[in-house]
Design a protein around this motif. Structure first.
Motif, mmCIF file in Angstrom:
data_model
loop_
_atom_site.group_PDB
_atom_site.id
_atom_site.type_symbol
_atom_site.label_atom_id
_atom_site.label_comp_id
_atom_site.label_asym_id
_atom_site.label_seq_id
_atom_site.Cartn_x
_atom_site.Cartn_y
_atom_site.Cartn_z
ATOM 1 N N GLU A 12 0.816 -1.215 0.000
ATOM 2 C CA GLU A 12 0.000 0.000 0.000
ATOM 3 C C GLU A 12 0.849 1.265 0.000
ATOM 4 O O GLU A 12 0.412 2.323 -0.452
ATOM 5 N N ARG A 97 -4.785 1.082 -2.698
ATOM 6 C CA ARG A 97 -3.886 1.325 -3.833
ATOM 7 C C ARG A 97 -4.493 0.774 -5.126
ATOM 8 O O ARG A 97 -4.579 1.482 -6.142
ATOM 9 N N SER A 226 0.053 5.361 -4.645
ATOM 10 C CA SER A 226 0.069 4.417 -3.526
ATOM 11 C C SER A 226 -1.307 4.427 -2.852
ATOM 12 O O SER A 226 -2.212 5.120 -3.295
#
Length: 229
Positions: A12, A97, A226
């Motif tokens: 993530e 993400r 992200s």
């Protein structure tokens, strides 16, 4: 002891932080509204607050405004937001993400299609309705995602509460200051930059180029964002 979410192995955390990604999308919102307002008959497709006001102007018969254009934008935005809400309900509790990147990719594809139409037939009536409908849908989809992501002071399409927070928390307001002040200033600057660039491109080069840029930005975010703020 380092937590699992802070380790470099956490998927993530890999990529561009969501704060930077959403600021980039705020620039895109300025581009999109420059295209729609200046190039498609005074209608917004990202800023629905302004669009509701524009609908009132159009309904009153003010020159330069179109009820069909504005209603198309509002309805398609709502359809996009409803779709985004369904996607958020399905995937929002999983990997942020993956979910965010998927939404950014969808926005890129939709906006790229609009750019292709604008390059191919810039003056056609069908082009205006296509760009209005598709960009409004894309903005609704994105807004539903951003709402679920819940990154403070980064709605990407409206600045009213951001500006209110800047003033209310300033020395002239409560005097308390706020740790999000740099983020709020950056959000305003991003929207202004997008609107300035979009207006210059529309006035000098037509609709295709700002729409192309507006597609390339989320395309890049679809492979770099992200899941962390």
């Amino acid at each position: 002891m380092t937590t699992q979410t802070d380790t470099p192995h956490d998927p993530e955390s890999r990529g561009l932080r969501l704060t930077s990604a959403l600021l980039s999308l705020t620039v895109v919102s300025g581009l999109i509204d420059a295209v729609s307002y200046l190039g498609l008959g005074h209608v917004f497709t990202a800023n629905m607050t302004g669009n509701v006001v524009v609908l009132g102007f159009a309904a009153a018969g003010a020159p330069g405004f179109s009820v069909p254009h504005t209603l198309t934008s509002l309805c398609c935005f709502l359809a996009g937001a409803a779709t985004g809400g369904r996607i958020a309900a399905r995937f929002g509790n999983g990997s942020r993400r993956t979910w965010a990147r998927g939404t950014f990719a969808a926005e890129a594809v939709l906006t790229a299609a609009c750019a292709a139409v604008a390059f191919a037939a810039p003056d056609a009536t069908a082009t205006a309705y296509t760009v209005i409908a598709v960009t409004a849908f894309a903005m609704g989809l994105r807004n539903a995602t951003v709402r679920k992501l819940g990154v403070a002071d980064l709605t990407t399409t409206v600045l009213t509460m951001t500006l209110t927070g800047l003033a209310a928390d300033s020395r002239l307001g409560s005097g308390a200051g706020h740790h999000n002040t740099p983020r709020r200033i950056a959000s305003v600057a991003a929207m202004l930059a997008g609107a300035l660039l979009g207006a210059w491109l529309v006035l000098n080069h037509g609709l295709g180029f700002p729409l192309l840029i507006a597609a390339l930005v989320p395309a890049a975010l679809a492979v770099t964002a992200s899941g962390r703020e």
